[in-house]
Write an enzyme that holds these catalytic residues in place. Sequence first.
Site, short mmCIF file in Angstrom:
data_model
loop_
_atom_site.label_atom_id
_atom_site.label_comp_id
_atom_site.label_asym_id
_atom_site.label_seq_id
_atom_site.Cartn_x
_atom_site.Cartn_y
_atom_site.Cartn_z
N PHE A 11 0.82 -1.21 0.00
CA PHE A 11 0.00 0.00 0.00
C PHE A 11 0.86 1.27 0.00
CE2 PHE A 11 -2.00 2.72 3.53
CZ PHE A 11 -2.53 3.64 2.64
N SER A 35 1.90 -9.77 1.01
CA SER A 35 0.64 -9.03 1.12
C SER A 35 0.49 -8.00 0.01
CB SER A 35 0.54 -8.34 2.49
OG SER A 35 1.53 -7.35 2.62
N GLY A 36 1.57 -7.70 -0.69
CA GLY A 36 1.50 -6.70 -1.77
C GLY A 36 1.00 -7.31 -3.07
N ALA A 74 7.63 -5.33 5.57
CA ALA A 74 7.50 -5.75 6.97
C ALA A 74 6.33 -6.71 7.12
CB ALA A 74 7.27 -4.54 7.88
N TYR A 141 5.35 -6.75 17.47
CA TYR A 141 5.54 -5.87 16.30
C TYR A 141 6.24 -4.57 16.70
CZ TYR A 141 4.06 -2.44 12.73
OH TYR A 141 4.01 -1.43 11.80
N LYS A 145 10.10 -3.31 15.64
CA LYS A 145 10.40 -2.01 15.02
C LYS A 145 11.45 -1.25 15.85
CE LYS A 145 7.59 -1.76 11.38
NZ LYS A 145 8.10 -1.65 10.00
N ASN A 170 -1.57 6.64 11.54
CA ASN A 170 -2.44 5.76 10.76
C ASN A 170 -2.53 6.27 9.32
OD1 ASN A 170 -3.40 5.22 13.64
ND2 ASN A 170 -4.42 3.64 12.43
N ILE A 200 -18.34 0.18 14.11
CA ILE A 200 -17.38 0.97 14.89
C ILE A 200 -17.12 0.24 16.19
CG2 ILE A 200 -17.06 3.13 16.17
CD1 ILE A 200 -18.70 4.51 13.98
N1 LIG Z 1 -0.42 1.28 7.28
C1 LIG Z 1 -0.11 2.03 8.34
O1 LIG Z 1 -0.91 2.82 8.82
C2 LIG Z 1 1.28 1.93 8.96
C3 LIG Z 1 1.51 2.57 10.18
C4 LIG Z 1 2.78 2.48 10.76
C5 LIG Z 1 3.79 1.81 10.10
N2 LIG Z 1 3.55 1.17 8.93
C6 LIG Z 1 4.66 0.47 8.26
O2 LIG Z 1 4.70 0.88 6.91
C7 LIG Z 1 5.22 -0.18 6.10
C8 LIG Z 1 4.28 -0.46 4.95
O3 LIG Z 1 3.01 -0.85 5.46
P1 LIG Z 1 1.71 -1.02 4.55
O4 LIG Z 1 0.55 -0.59 5.35
O5 LIG Z 1 1.94 -0.42 3.21
O6 LIG Z 1 1.64 -2.61 4.45
P2 LIG Z 1 1.54 -3.58 3.20
O7 LIG Z 1 1.30 -4.96 3.77
O8 LIG Z 1 0.59 -3.07 2.19
O9 LIG Z 1 3.01 -3.51 2.60
C9 LIG Z 1 4.06 -4.33 3.03
C10 LIG Z 1 4.77 -4.86 1.80
O10 LIG Z 1 5.92 -5.62 2.22
C11 LIG Z 1 5.93 -6.86 1.52
N3 LIG Z 1 6.60 -7.82 2.40
C12 LIG Z 1 6.11 -8.34 3.56
N4 LIG Z 1 7.01 -9.20 4.08
C13 LIG Z 1 8.08 -9.20 3.23
C14 LIG Z 1 9.32 -9.88 3.21
N5 LIG Z 1 9.64 -10.75 4.17
N6 LIG Z 1 10.17 -9.65 2.19
C15 LIG Z 1 9.84 -8.79 1.18
N7 LIG Z 1 8.68 -8.13 1.14
C16 LIG Z 1 7.81 -8.33 2.16
C17 LIG Z 1 4.48 -7.19 1.27
O11 LIG Z 1 4.30 -8.10 0.19
C18 LIG Z 1 3.90 -5.81 0.97
O12 LIG Z 1 4.01 -5.49 -0.40
C19 LIG Z 1 5.46 -1.35 7.05
O13 LIG Z 1 6.80 -1.34 7.47
C20 LIG Z 1 4.55 -1.03 8.23
O14 LIG Z 1 5.01 -1.63 9.42
C21 LIG Z 1 2.31 1.21 8.34
#
Ligand SMILES: NC(=O)c1ccc[n+]([C@@H]2O[C@H](COP(=O)([O-])OP(=O)(O)OC[C@H]3O[C@@H](n4cnc5c(N)ncnc54)[C@H](O)[C@@H]3O)[C@@H](O)[C@H]2O)c1
Length: 315
Positions: A11, A35-36, A74, A141, A145, A170, A200
Amino acid sequence: MKILITGGAGFIASHVVDRTIQAGHEGVVVDDLSSGRRDHVHPDAGFYRIAIEDPGLREVFEQERPDVVNHHAAQASVSVSVKDPMLDARINVLGSVNLFEQCARFGVKKIIAISSGGCVYGDVDTFPISEQESFKSTSPYGTSKIAMEYYLQYYRKHYGIGVTVLRYANVYGPRQNPYGEAGVVAIFCKAILEGRAPTIFAAQEVGDEGCVRDYVYVGDVAQANFQALERGDGEAFNIGTGVATTVEGLYRTLSGVAGFKQEPQYGSLRPGDILKNLLIATKAGTGLGWTPTTTLEKGLRETFAYFQEHPEGGR
Ligand SMILES: NC(=O)c1ccc[n+]([C@@H]2O[C@H](COP(=O)([O-])OP(=O)(O)OC[C@H]3O[C@@H](n4cnc5c(N)ncnc54)[C@H](O)[C@@H]3O)[C@@H](O)[C@H]2O)c1
């Protein structure tokens, strides 16, 4: 510059890839697609389907020799980390260390790495939360981090690699997965488009309005990553808006944007739900020259329009 972006099929990082290419840099994505989605990746970006913990990552670096690494990949779910802390640590700790080792080996100049402004601070009494707050993670988690952040200090000191950490609030916007248990904006958009009243999760502690969150638009987040290319070395920055929004308030704004008239349903809080999160991001203003510019209403408008056009996801 050549920028290698881990998690670029996900995302948030898919927007970082778009911003990278738009700025005229070269983008290379490393993602295992756990998950991507492949169709989230900008068509002009290079792509390697490989896990960050895979020893074969070395060959990717040998081939690409990036100037900068932007680390988003992640295991990003708190509840998965609670169910399987080993899995979480394998990806978020060992995978990150494997990645940083390649950065050291192949002369990467800068690492931008993503942490969580919700989970590294844990249970806090005073809001909004600044970067001065100590780490009090309450989940594997959050702990993984924090470990990643400490490892980065080592790589900076020992190898002289520039390092900037971005701790997100978020994040919401187009391409967020609406099928998970987190990602309330995407989940609400999907429910509204299917004509269902969303639920909710509320509790007596927070009143009927649900938990309080700091919602930051993904386009603004991509811009923060862009600003961090040249600035913020050796620092960690909260990336949020400082605007408190209840889940009820979010629903009211979104249903207004969507012209949806149904009242929401209410359920009990789920185990592990944080009651309140609100970040102060003024340090990113001075250190990165970044401030969020997208209001919640505008961001929700863009996001809802995306889900209308792409009910199955994709670009
Ligand atoms: N979404 C939020 O609000 C939020 C908040 C705080 C931090 N984050 C951090 O932002 C980052 C992106 O989050 P997101 O919401 O886009 O999640 P997401 O799941 O959409 O993206 C994570 C991507 O990492 C890839 N991935 C997962 N494990 C992997 C691995 N072992 N090797 C290679 N690729 C791998 C997945 O396929 C996916 O494309 C993450 O590090 C997450 O912890 C997100």
